[in-house]
Scaffold this active site. Structure first.
Site, short mmCIF file in Angstrom:
data_model
loop_
_atom_site.label_atom_id
_atom_site.label_comp_id
_atom_site.label_asym_id
_atom_site.label_seq_id
_atom_site.Cartn_x
_atom_site.Cartn_y
_atom_site.Cartn_z
N ASP A 1 -23.79 -64.41 0.07
CA ASP A 1 -23.61 -65.10 -1.21
C ASP A 1 -22.51 -64.48 -2.09
OD1 ASP A 1 -24.95 -62.74 -1.67
OD2 ASP A 1 -26.62 -63.59 -2.78
N HIS A 2 -22.13 -63.24 -1.81
CA HIS A 2 -21.15 -62.56 -2.67
C HIS A 2 -19.71 -62.75 -2.18
CE1 HIS A 2 -24.62 -60.51 -4.35
NE2 HIS A 2 -23.87 -59.77 -5.15
N ASP A 6 -29.78 -54.93 -3.98
CA ASP A 6 -29.08 -55.55 -5.10
C ASP A 6 -29.91 -55.27 -6.35
OD1 ASP A 6 -26.81 -57.84 -5.58
OD2 ASP A 6 -28.43 -57.88 -7.05
N ARG A 22 -23.91 -59.63 -16.69
CA ARG A 22 -23.10 -58.43 -16.94
C ARG A 22 -21.73 -58.82 -17.47
NH1 ARG A 22 -25.18 -55.34 -11.54
NH2 ARG A 22 -27.04 -54.55 -12.58
N SER A 66 -24.99 -51.93 -10.98
CA SER A 66 -25.24 -52.37 -9.61
C SER A 66 -25.94 -51.33 -8.75
CB SER A 66 -23.88 -52.70 -9.01
OG SER A 66 -23.86 -52.51 -7.63
N ARG A 69 -24.80 -50.85 -5.77
CA ARG A 69 -23.83 -50.61 -4.70
C ARG A 69 -23.75 -49.12 -4.34
NH1 ARG A 69 -19.19 -52.67 -8.71
NH2 ARG A 69 -20.71 -54.34 -8.67
C1 MIC Z 1 -23.71 -56.99 -9.13
O1 MIC Z 1 -24.18 -57.91 -9.77
O2 MIC Z 1 -23.10 -56.03 -9.65
C2 MIC Z 1 -23.85 -57.01 -7.63
C3 MIC Z 1 -22.52 -57.28 -7.06
O3 MIC Z 1 -24.72 -58.04 -7.25
C4 MIC Z 1 -24.39 -55.65 -7.20
C5 MIC Z 1 -24.39 -55.42 -5.75
C6 MIC Z 1 -23.05 -55.04 -5.20
O4 MIC Z 1 -22.31 -54.29 -5.81
O5 MIC Z 1 -22.76 -55.48 -4.10
C7 MIC Z 1 -25.80 -55.35 -7.73
O6 MIC Z 1 -26.18 -55.86 -8.75
O7 MIC Z 1 -26.50 -54.51 -7.14
FE1 SF4 Z 2 -24.54 -62.14 -7.57
FE2 SF4 Z 2 -24.95 -59.77 -8.74
FE3 SF4 Z 2 -23.90 -61.82 -10.10
FE4 SF4 Z 2 -26.41 -61.91 -9.39
S1 SF4 Z 2 -25.49 -60.44 -10.79
S2 SF4 Z 2 -24.94 -63.57 -9.22
S3 SF4 Z 2 -26.38 -60.90 -7.41
S4 SF4 Z 2 -22.97 -60.76 -8.37
#
Ligand code: MIC
Ligand code: SF4
Length: 642
Positions: free
Chosen positions: A62-63, A117, A377, A531, A533
């Site tokens: 999905d990313h 996530d 965010r 995140s 990550r």
């Molecule tokens: C995000 O919203 O920052 C992400 C991308 O979903 C991350 C995961 C990632 O960095 O791949 C998260 O929220 O954990």
């Molecule tokens: Fe995707 Fe992270 Fe954004 Fe949610 S917050 S839509 S999981 S990138």
């Protein structure tokens, strides 16, 4: 017992329910998404386990959806084949955002879910104990290992009243962020209760649970009640619903009250989700872009409200409006009932069911643009345009403003048209691929972009190096390891990514770290928020970072550092943070012995620019063993927890 205690005690394998102590819980389900999943599965493979031991594990794509080179498609093929081999359900690209799809198709009240996530707590809306973690922790859980965490304090959010028209669940969580800040939920589970809960549907609860991550909370839980039962039966899953409620005499460590009827539309201003003010106070700002979607606000109900507001209207000429439905189920329902046509007629740019602009995968705003987003965010640079100002708002505020061309208070702009929620959504799991009963003959396909990931090693006798950088408070993982359309395709290539480590703070950081053969990072409060990550630990590991010295750490990042053998040290005295400067020489003598003693409560002594400084390393005996083994992977191999 309260709901959180019921969920935890039903899964407890180590510790007790006293807040602050170490506990371990059994994990029923796991989820991964593609930007963290590639690494999680590489780590799972390194553990040498044939088949996942969970009740359900799902790999979502999905990313990393823009395919402007072969990297993302290669990684998707790797995840699809590795999932089939090891017994994991594969959610194909196009099926939707992990949290939305998991809530719709796999959530089960009373079960635990660990996801790579940070917004995994979304499924707390359906009475699950759903926690975000680093990929390595999720890999261990897939292998049947317990998940270790600090027993949180349980904070009841007691809701009364009912939301007014044009005010939505997003405004509830923005109000809590205004009151509590991005640190306000640290070490806590937010448990919602009170008569106001029954006025909120599961998708509304999901918006609130999702953004509990922005409070820094370990997770958020809602009861599983009649509203939850309705949600399950509308999706053909009535048989999986179970009731879960707090006992009438349940006790809580803290309590907050919120009268839903007192709320008005709110907005989080750049560049932090807690920089919240009422929309009415800043209304009139000229806007350039509106993005509706993300795992926070892309449900059927969210998009029906948007369609109702946009019906018969047109997006302002200077505004670009994008809409990303959360799942194929949502998109199909909108297509069937005609709402999709209303969105298209109004001039919306309908994107695929994915994270999209939320993670900078396209739709980077123009230079200095103002972008309203229903996301969770608005960290500096996350949109892909560092000079852009991103405001987080509700779908109602976003839709009304898209038409007006200015940030507009929806409460002062009419009322949203009512809409019908289907009693039964069309069930179509055709984009979920079930794994074969025996995956041993599946060939895992690895693309050329998959590079070996850095492995931690046991700590050296003496750790020494320079303070490579000194940072302030609330440094996010988007600062430490930025993610956007150009960098996300390299999530399986840490050597490449490492060159961008901390680049929003200092573009020369990576080069300096390499030239100095590694060293130390100095951070302020809440270092590593955001995140899950793991790359925010793996890139520093690759660059030779031995420890991060900060005032405090965010939960998931702290665990990721330990799992990758990097010490998360805190200053015992804030004045020592003030005294340290970039370039100072730091020496930690007898590091293994000091790590061992830290687990017994002793301070860690370091020499910083010749001064003796006391640091804290609050670790459990298990975390001590992980650090001494050189990270969780080595530790897990040594202590296979079958
Ligand atoms: C995000 O919203 O920052 C992400 C991308 O979903 C991350 C995961 C990632 O960095 O791949 C998260 O929220 O954990
Ligand atoms: Fe995707 Fe992270 Fe954004 Fe949610 S917050 S839509 S999981 S990138």
């Amino acid at each position: 017992m309260n709901i959180a205690q019921k969920l935890i005690s039903g899964h407890l394998v180590h510790g007790d329910l006293t807040p602050g102590g170490e506990i371990a819980i059994r994990i029923d389900q796991t989820l991964t998404q593609d930007s963290t999943g590639t690494m999680a599965y590489l780590q799972f493979e390194a553990m040498g386990i044939e088949r996942v031991k969970t009740k359900r594990s799902v790999a979502y794509i999905d990313h990393n959806m823009l395919q402007s080179g072969s990297e993302n498609a290669d990684d998707h093929r790797y995840i699809q084949t590795v999932a089939a081999k090891h017994g994991i359900v594969f959610s194909r690209p196009g099926n939707g955002i992990c949290h939305q799809v998991h809530l719709e198709r796999f959530s089960i009240p009373g079960q635990t879910l660990l996801g790579s996530d940070s917004h995994t707590p979304t499924c707390g809306a359906a009475g699950m104990l759903a926690i975000g973690a680093g990929g390595l922790d999720v890999a261990v859980a897939m292998g049947g290992g317990a998940y270790y965490l600090t027993m949180p304090r349980i904070c009841r959010v007691y809701l009364t009243g009912e939301l007014n028209r044009m005010v939505s669940a997003k405004d509830v969580i923005l109000e809590l962020l205004r009151r509590l800040s991005v640190k306000g939920g640290m070490g806590k589970i937010m448990e919602y209760g009170g008569p106001g809960v029954k006025t909120l549907s599961v998708p509304e609860r999901a918006t609130i649970a999702n953004m509990g991550a922005e409070l820094g909370a370990t997770t958020t839980v809602f009861p599983s009640d009649e509203r939850t039962r309705d949600f399950f039966s509308a999706r053909g899953r009535a048989g999986q619903w179970v009731r879960l409620e707090a006992d009438p005499d349940a006790e809580y460590d803290e309590e907050i009250e919120l009268d839903l009827s007192s709320l008005h539309p709110m907005a989080a201003q750049p560049h932090s989700p807690d920089n919240v003010v009422p929309v009415s106070e800043i209304a009139g700002i000229k806007i350039d872009q509106v993005c509706i979607g993300s795992c926070t606000n892309s449900s059927f109900c969210d998009l029906m409200r948007v369609a109702g507001i946009l019906d018969g209207k047109r997006v302002a000429p200077d505004v670009s409006l994008t809409i990303s439905p959360g799942s194929r189920q949502v998109l199909k329902a909108l297509a069937k009932n005609g709402a999709l046509a209303k969105l298209v007629t109004a001039g919306a740019r309908v994107l695929e069911c994915a994270c999209g602009p939320c993670i900078g995968m396209g739709q980077a705003p123009a230079t200095n643009a103002i972008s309203l987003r229903t996301f969770n965010r608005n960290f500096y640079g996350r949109s892909g345009t560092p000079s852009a100002g991103v405001y987080l708002v509700s779908p109602e505020t976003a839709a009304v403003s898209a038409v007006e061309g200015y940030l507009t208070d929806p409460e002062r702009h009419g009322t949203e048209p009512p809409y019908d929620v289907p009693e039964r959504f069309e069930i179509d799991d055709g984009m979920l691929i079930m794994p074969p009963a025996d995956g041993r003959n599946v060939d895992v396909v690895r693309g050329p972009n998959i590079k070996p990931f850095p492995r931690a090693v046991p700590p050296a006798e003496t750790m020494s190096g320079e303070a490579l950088i000194k940072l302030g408070d609330n440094i996010t993982t988007d600062h430490i390891m930025p993610s956007n359309a150009k960098l996300l395709p390299f999530r399986s290539n840490v050597p490449y990514l490492a060159d961008f480590c901390l680049s929003p703070c200092d573009p020369d950081f990576a080069a300096r770290a390499k030239a100095k053969n590694g060293g130390f990072i100095i951070g302020g409060e809440n270092y590593g928020q955001g995140s899950s990550r793991e790359h925010a630990a793996l890139a520093p590991l690759y660059l030779g970072v031995k420890a991060v010295l900060a005032k405090s750490f965010a939960r998931i990042h702290r665990a990721n550092l330990i799992n990758n053998g990097i010490l998360p040290l805190t200053f015992a005295d804030a004045a020592d943070y003030d005294a340290v400067s970039e370039g100072d020489e730091i020496v930690i003598a007898e590091a293994p012995a000091q790590i061992a003693a830290a687990a017994e409560g002793a301070a860690v002594t370091a020499s910083i620019a010749g001064r003796e400084v006391e640091l804290r390393l609050d670790i459990t005996p298990r975390q001590r063993d992980i650090l001494l083994a050189g990270g969780l992977l080595n530790y897990t191999r040594e202590h296979r927890e079958d």
